[in-house]
Design an enzyme around this catalytic site. Structure first.
Site, PDB file in Angstrom:
ATOM      1  N   CYS A  85      29.732  52.472 -29.862  1.00  0.00           N
ATOM      2  CA  CYS A  85      30.294  53.816 -29.878  1.00  0.00           C
ATOM      3  C   CYS A  85      30.983  54.079 -31.217  1.00  0.00           C
ATOM      4  CB  CYS A  85      31.225  53.985 -28.675  1.00  0.00           C
ATOM      5  SG  CYS A  85      31.580  55.698 -28.299  1.00  0.00           S
ATOM      6  N   HIS A 172      27.986  52.402 -23.884  1.00  0.00           N
ATOM      7  CA  HIS A 172      28.849  51.241 -23.624  1.00  0.00           C
ATOM      8  C   HIS A 172      28.120  50.174 -22.797  1.00  0.00           C
ATOM      9  CE1 HIS A 172      32.643  52.778 -25.233  1.00  0.00           C
ATOM     10  NE2 HIS A 172      32.125  53.957 -24.937  1.00  0.00           N
ATOM     11  N   GLU A 174      29.297  47.299 -22.072  1.00  0.00           N
ATOM     12  CA  GLU A 174      30.261  46.425 -21.399  1.00  0.00           C
ATOM     13  C   GLU A 174      30.651  46.919 -20.009  1.00  0.00           C
ATOM     14  OE1 GLU A 174      30.785  48.378 -23.944  1.00  0.00           O
ATOM     15  OE2 GLU A 174      32.775  49.268 -23.987  1.00  0.00           O
TER      16      GLU A 174
END
Ligand code: XMP
Length: 516
Positions: A85, A172, A174
């Site tokens: 990001c 993202h 994660e």
């Protein structure tokens, strides 16, 4: 930085709420990972010699004045970089791309199409769901970059530098809302960074035990036990490392849960055969709180009494040189306590178990490199039972801050019984692990009821159950009505003096988890 493993990945923290999550996800790939300040110099990175660098997201915009940046030289070190990001925008900007505000800010799920064969997205479906959360996006990249993936609103959802091992993801990986996120991070550490994934908690335990033995030699270590998972794991680790040179202190302040002190005593005397000193200080703590209703004043007085009890007992243990504490990695990074660590202070620590620095011990903090879930795994490896390893967090001031208003012995007894029923029922329903914290609160309110033919005027108990990842925000648990009914009926029937039970449906923020 301690050399926990020679193979590691560093996460540059630009102030993202996700930096810790990224580090945990990398460790799940059995690669040791640490978080560093975004200002760490390229020279220092060269010295630390990580296998890879991950640039986290940030709340800022790369083109805002004062936006956090990193040393541009880090891109020239030949170390693989993954920008996520904001991190991607920063990498692209540093290497000739342009970043603009996206026409529509994009938050939430998006469908991502893989455009080109590459190591980062290797082995994944050509179309996959990803989680976006950004206001800016990379709109054009220099000819040095190639777009690897796109979504309908984001033409460059993933990118790679043509000549250098530098990758970027606009989404993202994660978060769990990106189902292939773990696979993408695995590709990064294994394929791009060539990590072998050898970091294991088992090795960590063995190595830490060796280190403790070397450091302590034939001297004595004191460890405060609270019944919580962190202090229990520290004590178990030390017990394996130095056996009879360990003395544990449990301060029973009278604010523990039902059978809690007995459980700890049993585990650490019968199982671990520790030299356990129990300070029975219920009366002292109750006296300290007489007439006090202000929550902060309660905490202050409890903290003070705790230090007195602990230090007093420690003095009675001859030759003690070290004090062991269950400090975890999030505590270390959140207090900005590492030379390379992030500077932000995220959490206001209100741990009343804290001891003053002038106690004149050397500190042993064997868990300071670990996250909570790793501490739990370690606890199992060390042979701690499930009910200690999975215990919900419990505040240092204990039931005293759940007995709203003045704390007196009879009220504590009422609360302890009601609280035990809440836990018993949640465990019986198989929800103890799903829920992050569950407890009863005794309110300073009486309400009218009717039992048999008689009118009653008795106490109200509130039940609080929350779910959370990090305890900074939390949502109330949507417990099944039948379970709530059982909890309520049992409390009213079994706990004398209570005729009403209410369920707390407030989220944090704006409410906190505890009532006081
Ligand atoms: P709050 O109530 O601030 O709680 O939402 C967040 C987490 O911290 C715990 N907590 C405490 N822990 N001493 C502690 O050791 C305290 O004084 C204290 N107050 C709250 C709370 O149980 C929750 O897990």
């Amino acid at each position: 930085m301690k050399r926990v493993s020679d193979e590691r990945v560093l996460v540059f923290d630009f102030g993202s709420q996700y930096a810790q999550l990224i580090a945990r996800r990398i460790r799940e790939q059995q690669v040791y990972c640490e978080i560093v300040r975004h200002t760490v110099s390229a020279a220092r990175i060269r010295e630390l010699a990580p296998r890879g660098l991950i640039l986290s997201g940030a709340a800022a915009s790369v083109y805002e004045p004062g936006a956090p940046v990193c040393d541009p030289e880090i891109f020239q070190l030949g170390i693989p970089v993954l920008g996520i990001c904001y991190g991607m925008q920063l990498a692209c900007q540093a290497l000739g791309g342009s970043v603009q505000s996206a026409p529509a800010r994009e938050y939430g799920r998006a469908l991502c199409h893989v455009l080109a064969e590459n190591q980062l997205l290797s082995g994944l479906p050509r179309e996959m769901q990803v989680w976006m959360s950004h206001g800016d996006q990379v709109t054009s990249v220099s000819g040095d970059f190639v777009a690897l993936a796109e979504t309908s609103t984001c033409p460059i959802a993933a990118v790679k530098h043509r000549g250098m091992p530098i990758y970027g993801l606009q989404f993202h990986p994660e978060v769990t809302h990106t189902p292939y996120g773990a696979a993408i991070l695995a590709n990064f550490v294994n394929r791009v960074c060539s990590c072998s994934g050898r970091w294991k908690l088992g090795d960590f335990a063995a190595e830490t035990i060796r280190e403790i033995r070397d450091r302590v030699a034939d001297r004595r270590v004191i460890c405060g036990l609270s019944g919580g998972v962190d202090s229990s794991v520290v004590a178990a680790l030390l017990s394996q490392a130095i056996g009879s040179q360990l003395s544990c202190i449990l301060v029973d302040n009278g604010f523990l849960r039902k059978r809690e002190a007995d459980r700890v005593i049993e585990e650490f005397t019968n199982h671990f055969k520790t030299d356990l000193h129990v300070v029975h200080a219920e009366e002292k703590f109750l006296a300290a709180l007489a007439g006090v209703v202000n929550p902060q004043e309660k905490r202050r007085r409890i903290g003070h009494a705790f230090i007195e009890c602990f230090a007093g007992e420690a003095k009675r243990i001859p030759g003690a040189r070290f004090l062991a504490q269950g400090t975890l990695y999030p505590d270390v990074i959140e207090s900005g306590g590492l030379p390379d660590g992030p500077a932000v202070t995220i959490k206001l620590h209100h741990n009343v178990g804290g001891l003053p620095e002038n106690l004149d011990f050397e500190l042993i903090e064997p868990l300071r490199d670990l996250f909570k879930d790793e501490v739990r795994k370690l606890g199992f490896q060390l042979g701690l039972p499930e009910d200690i390893v999975w215990r919900h967090p419990f505040p240092g001031p204990g039931l005293a801050v759940r007995c709203v208003g003045e704390v007196a012995k009879p009220r504590l007894e009422t609360l302890r019984e009601a609280d035990a029923i809440v836990l018993e029922e949640i465990k019986a329903a198989g929800l103890y692990r799903k829920v992050s914290q569950a407890f009863a609160v005794l309110l300073p309110v009486q309400s009218v009821g009717v039992m048999g033919d008689a009118r009653t005027y008795e106490d109200v108990v509130a039940v609080r159950c929350i779910e959370t990842e990090d305890f900074m925000t939390a949502d109330w648990s949507r417990l099944p009505y039948d379970l709530l009914a059982r909890i309520s009926t049992r409390i009213i029937n079994e706990v004398p003096g209570v005729n009403r039970v209410v369920y707390d449906t407030s989220s944090k923020p704006p409410a906190t988890i505890e009532w006081e």
